[in-house]
Motif scaffolding. Structure first.
Motif, mmCIF file in Angstrom:
data_model
loop_
_atom_site.group_PDB
_atom_site.id
_atom_site.type_symbol
_atom_site.label_atom_id
_atom_site.label_comp_id
_atom_site.label_asym_id
_atom_site.label_seq_id
_atom_site.Cartn_x
_atom_site.Cartn_y
_atom_site.Cartn_z
ATOM 1 N N TRP A 166 0.795 -1.220 0.000
ATOM 2 C CA TRP A 166 0.000 0.000 0.000
ATOM 3 C C TRP A 166 0.835 1.282 0.000
ATOM 4 O O TRP A 166 0.610 2.165 -0.834
ATOM 5 C CB TRP A 166 -0.944 -0.006 1.208
ATOM 6 C CG TRP A 166 -1.891 -1.169 1.206
ATOM 7 C CD1 TRP A 166 -2.320 -1.869 0.117
ATOM 8 C CD2 TRP A 166 -2.488 -1.790 2.345
ATOM 9 N NE1 TRP A 166 -3.163 -2.891 0.495
ATOM 10 C CE2 TRP A 166 -3.287 -2.867 1.846
ATOM 11 C CE3 TRP A 166 -2.448 -1.559 3.713
ATOM 12 C CZ2 TRP A 166 -4.025 -3.693 2.704
ATOM 13 C CZ3 TRP A 166 -3.179 -2.376 4.558
ATOM 14 C CH2 TRP A 166 -3.961 -3.421 4.056
ATOM 15 N N VAL A 167 1.788 1.392 0.920
ATOM 16 C CA VAL A 167 2.600 2.614 0.997
ATOM 17 C C VAL A 167 3.461 2.772 -0.250
ATOM 18 O O VAL A 167 3.547 3.862 -0.821
ATOM 19 C CB VAL A 167 3.471 2.609 2.267
ATOM 20 C CG1 VAL A 167 4.460 3.786 2.234
ATOM 21 C CG2 VAL A 167 2.610 2.702 3.515
ATOM 22 N N GLY A 168 4.093 1.676 -0.680
ATOM 23 C CA GLY A 168 4.976 1.755 -1.845
ATOM 24 C C GLY A 168 4.258 2.177 -3.109
ATOM 25 O O GLY A 168 4.658 3.133 -3.783
ATOM 26 N N VAL A 169 3.169 1.483 -3.435
ATOM 27 C CA VAL A 169 2.457 1.763 -4.690
ATOM 28 C C VAL A 169 1.689 3.076 -4.615
ATOM 29 O O VAL A 169 1.846 3.963 -5.467
ATOM 30 C CB VAL A 169 1.495 0.610 -5.040
ATOM 31 C CG1 VAL A 169 0.679 0.961 -6.289
ATOM 32 C CG2 VAL A 169 2.270 -0.687 -5.267
ATOM 33 N N LEU A 170 0.842 3.215 -3.599
ATOM 34 C CA LEU A 170 -0.006 4.403 -3.507
ATOM 35 C C LEU A 170 0.820 5.656 -3.235
ATOM 36 O O LEU A 170 0.516 6.734 -3.762
ATOM 37 C CB LEU A 170 -1.048 4.217 -2.403
ATOM 38 C CG LEU A 170 -1.981 3.020 -2.563
ATOM 39 C CD1 LEU A 170 -2.955 2.940 -1.388
ATOM 40 C CD2 LEU A 170 -2.746 3.093 -3.872
ATOM 41 N N GLY A 171 1.876 5.510 -2.427
ATOM 42 C CA GLY A 171 2.711 6.665 -2.122
ATOM 43 C C GLY A 171 3.424 7.191 -3.352
ATOM 44 O O GLY A 171 3.407 8.398 -3.626
ATOM 45 N N VAL A 172 4.047 6.304 -4.114
ATOM 46 C CA VAL A 172 4.765 6.733 -5.323
ATOM 47 C C VAL A 172 3.798 7.283 -6.365
ATOM 48 O O VAL A 172 4.097 8.282 -7.040
ATOM 49 C CB VAL A 172 5.588 5.559 -5.900
ATOM 50 C CG1 VAL A 172 6.134 5.899 -7.281
ATOM 51 C CG2 VAL A 172 6.732 5.209 -4.961
ATOM 52 N N TYR A 173 2.647 6.642 -6.497
ATOM 53 C CA TYR A 173 1.648 7.143 -7.451
ATOM 54 C C TYR A 173 1.218 8.568 -7.072
ATOM 55 O O TYR A 173 1.144 9.449 -7.937
ATOM 56 C CB TYR A 173 0.429 6.220 -7.464
ATOM 57 C CG TYR A 173 -0.669 6.688 -8.399
ATOM 58 C CD1 TYR A 173 -0.627 6.379 -9.757
ATOM 59 C CD2 TYR A 173 -1.736 7.446 -7.934
ATOM 60 C CE1 TYR A 173 -1.619 6.820 -10.619
ATOM 61 C CE2 TYR A 173 -2.728 7.891 -8.780
ATOM 62 C CZ TYR A 173 -2.669 7.578 -10.127
ATOM 63 O OH TYR A 173 -3.662 8.024 -10.988
ATOM 64 N N TYR A 174 0.980 8.800 -5.791
ATOM 65 C CA TYR A 174 0.547 10.130 -5.358
ATOM 66 C C TYR A 174 1.654 11.165 -5.564
ATOM 67 O O TYR A 174 1.376 12.304 -5.975
ATOM 68 C CB TYR A 174 0.127 10.110 -3.893
ATOM 69 C CG TYR A 174 -0.436 11.441 -3.433
ATOM 70 C CD1 TYR A 174 -1.787 11.724 -3.566
ATOM 71 C CD2 TYR A 174 0.395 12.431 -2.898
ATOM 72 C CE1 TYR A 174 -2.296 12.945 -3.177
ATOM 73 C CE2 TYR A 174 -0.099 13.656 -2.499
ATOM 74 C CZ TYR A 174 -1.461 13.915 -2.644
ATOM 75 O OH TYR A 174 -1.959 15.143 -2.267
ATOM 76 N N LEU A 175 2.896 10.789 -5.287
ATOM 77 C CA LEU A 175 3.994 11.745 -5.462
ATOM 78 C C LEU A 175 4.121 12.183 -6.918
ATOM 79 O O LEU A 175 4.545 13.305 -7.199
ATOM 80 C CB LEU A 175 5.306 11.113 -4.988
ATOM 81 C CG LEU A 175 5.434 10.880 -3.482
ATOM 82 C CD1 LEU A 175 6.754 10.198 -3.152
ATOM 83 C CD2 LEU A 175 5.298 12.186 -2.699
#
Length: 299
Positions: free
Chosen positions: A159-168
């Protein structure tokens, strides 16, 4: 003296660590919002965090008496004496600082125009990632010994890896992105589960209460199939929501590799025979992500 440090860094774990970052980048590129600078900084930060986690794991398992001669996996560098406890402790501090600096650089580049609340929230996630990497097996009460490593891996490798990078990249969020993020997370937990099934006997002797120790070998194998099936199902469901062209189903070509992995885990009884399937599972996850991203972007 470089060889022991390379062994402690466990380079074979890096493809798995990068999978969630690449998934986030691919999804952002498919929506035509992609930055090479953000992608490179995310990769560097993730590599530093993974090496930090591996160093802390090597250190913690030895200091806490979990690495013994009964363990079936590769010998750890601190336990073998190739790297001293003090040297590894210093390396953990160094990589904690490097991870933090790299992460702040990533956030500065990606969130220059964002509110301070958004920047603070992502900085908090970064600090939590560093803490989680260290306290998995190090410290007075390592959560990995209580069987909570699976939850941490799902959160940070998924969750953090995928969603975080997508949001950035995009500064947006879509709830359906939880599906490919969960795929990455479940497959990453699958790698951890193979490791813990392999070490179930030694972990039982040393009091490490991993999920396979709690479940027993047979139910841990069922759990492994649920992880693999859940990861594949999440990928399929995401495409049902976003299907536009046939190439988007390219990721299905990776599924036989996951089935092969599940069959091997079910069949092999010798713990040492499971070790190659850790690497196979990690590379299968990376292939899934690459095929998913390329197919989705082309489609």
């Amino acid at each position: 003296m470089i060889k022991p440090w390379i062994e402690a860094a466990r380079l074979r774990t890096l493809p798995l660590a990068l999978s969630s970052i690449l998934m986030g980048c691919f999804l952002a590129a498919a929506h035509e919002k992609f930055s090479w600078t953000i992608a490179i900084l995310a990769v560097v930060t993730t590599i530093c965090l993974q090496v930090l986690s591996n160093f802390a794991n090597d250190y913690g398992d030895t200091v806490n008496g979990k690495d013994t001669e009964a363990r079936q996996g590769p010998q750890r560098t601190v336990q073998s004496g190739a790297i001293s406890v003090d040297a590894m402790r210093r390396a953990i501090i160094v990589f904690s600082v490097i991870s933090l600096v790299s992460g702040i650089g990533l956030l500065y580049e990606a969130l220059k125009d964002a509110t301070w609340q958004t920047f603070a929230a992502f900085l908090g996630l970064g600090v939590l990632a560093i803490i989680a990497a260290i306290t998995y097996t190090a410290g007075k009460r390592p959560y990995g010994y209580a069987g909570l490593g699976d939850v941490s891996v799902l959160i940070f490798f998924g969750w953090v890896g995928v969603l975080g990078v997508y949001y950035l990249h995009t500064k947006t969020f879509d709830w359906t992105l939880l599906l490919p993020a969960t795929s990455c997370g479940l497959f990453a937990v699958g790698v951890l589960n193979i490791n813990n099934i392999r070490d179930i006997e030694s972990d039982t002797l040393t009091g490490k209460r991993s999920v396979p120790v709690r479940l027993g070998r047979e139910r841990a194998i069922v759990y492994h199939w649920l992880l693999l099936g859940g990861g594949m199902l999440c990928g399929v469901l995401y495409m049902f929501f976003h299907f536009e062209a046939l190439p988007q189903w390219l990721f299905l070509l990776s599924f036989p590799l996951f089935i092969r992995n599940g069959l091997a885990v079910s069949r092999l009884k010798n713990p040492r025979e499971l070790d190659p399937y850790l690497k196979q599972m990690a590379l299968s996850t990376l292939l899934f992500v690459v095929l998913f991203g390329v197919g989705y972007w082309v489609g």
